[in-house]
Design a protein around this motif. Structure first.
Motif, PDB file in Angstrom:
ATOM      1  N   ASP A  42       0.798  -1.230   0.000  1.00 37.16           N
ATOM      2  CA  ASP A  42       0.000   0.000   0.000  1.00 37.16           C
ATOM      3  C   ASP A  42       0.829   1.278   0.000  1.00 37.16           C
ATOM      4  O   ASP A  42       0.270   2.369   0.078  1.00 37.16           O
ATOM      5  N   LEU A  43       2.147   1.161  -0.095  1.00 37.63           N
ATOM      6  CA  LEU A  43       2.980   2.366  -0.096  1.00 37.63           C
ATOM      7  C   LEU A  43       2.715   3.207  -1.334  1.00 37.63           C
ATOM      8  O   LEU A  43       2.606   2.698  -2.446  1.00 37.63           O
ATOM      9  N   ASP A  44       2.640   4.498  -1.144  1.00 33.84           N
ATOM     10  CA  ASP A  44       2.493   5.463  -2.225  1.00 33.84           C
ATOM     11  C   ASP A  44       3.736   5.418  -3.123  1.00 33.84           C
ATOM     12  O   ASP A  44       4.853   5.198  -2.637  1.00 33.84           O
ATOM     13  N   ALA A  45       3.560   5.632  -4.401  1.00 36.70           N
ATOM     14  CA  ALA A  45       4.671   5.573  -5.360  1.00 36.70           C
ATOM     15  C   ALA A  45       5.781   6.564  -5.015  1.00 36.70           C
ATOM     16  O   ALA A  45       6.963   6.237  -5.101  1.00 36.70           O
ATOM     17  N   LEU A  46       5.430   7.781  -4.616  1.00 30.55           N
ATOM     18  CA  LEU A  46       6.440   8.783  -4.273  1.00 30.55           C
ATOM     19  C   LEU A  46       7.209   8.371  -3.016  1.00 30.55           C
ATOM     20  O   LEU A  46       8.419   8.589  -2.923  1.00 30.55           O
ATOM     21  N   GLN A  68      12.611   0.453  10.961  1.00 32.16           N
ATOM     22  CA  GLN A  68      12.364  -0.180  12.257  1.00 32.16           C
ATOM     23  C   GLN A  68      12.558   0.815  13.392  1.00 32.16           C
ATOM     24  O   GLN A  68      11.780   0.838  14.346  1.00 32.16           O
ATOM     25  N   LEU A  69      13.595   1.631  13.304  1.00 32.01           N
ATOM     26  CA  LEU A  69      13.847   2.654  14.315  1.00 32.01           C
ATOM     27  C   LEU A  69      12.679   3.632  14.384  1.00 32.01           C
ATOM     28  O   LEU A  69      12.221   3.998  15.472  1.00 32.01           O
ATOM     29  N   CYS A  70      12.182   4.042  13.237  1.00 33.50           N
ATOM     30  CA  CYS A  70      11.025   4.937  13.184  1.00 33.50           C
ATOM     31  C   CYS A  70       9.825   4.287  13.863  1.00 33.50           C
ATOM     32  O   CYS A  70       9.134   4.923  14.658  1.00 33.50           O
ATOM     33  N   ALA A  71       9.581   3.025  13.552  1.00 27.33           N
ATOM     34  CA  ALA A  71       8.415   2.331  14.104  1.00 27.33           C
ATOM     35  C   ALA A  71       8.449   2.281  15.632  1.00 27.33           C
ATOM     36  O   ALA A  71       7.396   2.214  16.276  1.00 27.33           O
ATOM     37  N   ASP A  79       5.929   3.736   7.288  1.00 27.66           N
ATOM     38  CA  ASP A  79       5.520   3.668   5.888  1.00 27.66           C
ATOM     39  C   ASP A  79       5.495   5.042   5.229  1.00 27.66           C
ATOM     40  O   ASP A  79       5.002   5.187   4.113  1.00 27.66           O
ATOM     41  N   GLN A  80       6.038   6.036   5.913  1.00 28.45           N
ATOM     42  CA  GLN A  80       6.132   7.396   5.362  1.00 28.45           C
ATOM     43  C   GLN A  80       7.576   7.870   5.457  1.00 28.45           C
ATOM     44  O   GLN A  80       8.214   7.704   6.491  1.00 28.45           O
TER      45      GLN A  80
END
Length: 130
Positions: A42-46, A68-71, A79-80
């Motif tokens: 589902d990740l956006d193309a950009l 992983q660090l972000c999560a 996912d951004q």
């Protein structure tokens, strides 16, 4: 990889035939894009372009470690890229001697310079497909 597309690429031809280097970069970026689509459909193309640009310059495993660090951070969406993963990294923030920038700064600056719509990215659209 695509061996037939790069069969002429070697240490001599890399200096004589720049189109082979561009072809190798595109193949690597498209491979990254396919891996990301398989991991997170589902990740956006950009966003995929930003992730793959960071991975191209900093390595696929570092991208995954950064996600992983972000999560693990409150309010950070792995996912951004913009405003999320871009702010969290396992890369060193110490300036490299002779570069004047850290590995983190170099990696993140490249994404900022090439991915947003107002960046230099527009001239690469025909080859990237997004």
């Amino acid at each position: 990889m695509a061996p037939s597309a790069l069969e002429d690429l070697d240490w001599q031809s890399v200096y004589e035939r720049p189109e082979l280097s561009v072809r190798a970069a595109i193949i690597k970026l498209r491979g990254c894009d396919a891996r990301l689509q398989a991991l997170s459909p589902d990740l956006d193309a950009l966003v995929r372009v930003a992730f793959c640009d960071a991975a191209y310059n900093g390595g696929w495993s570092h991208l995954q470690q950064d996600r992983q660090l972000c999560a693990l951070q409150r309010g950070c969406d792995a996912d951004q890229w913009f405003g999320h993963v871009e702010l969290h990294s396992v890369k060193s923030r110490e300036k490299w001697q002779g570069y004047g920038q850290s590995a983190y700064d170099i990696n993140r600056e490249h994404v900022r310079n090439t991915v947003p719509l107002q960046s230099r990215r527009m001239k690469y659209l025909p080859w990237l497909g997004v």
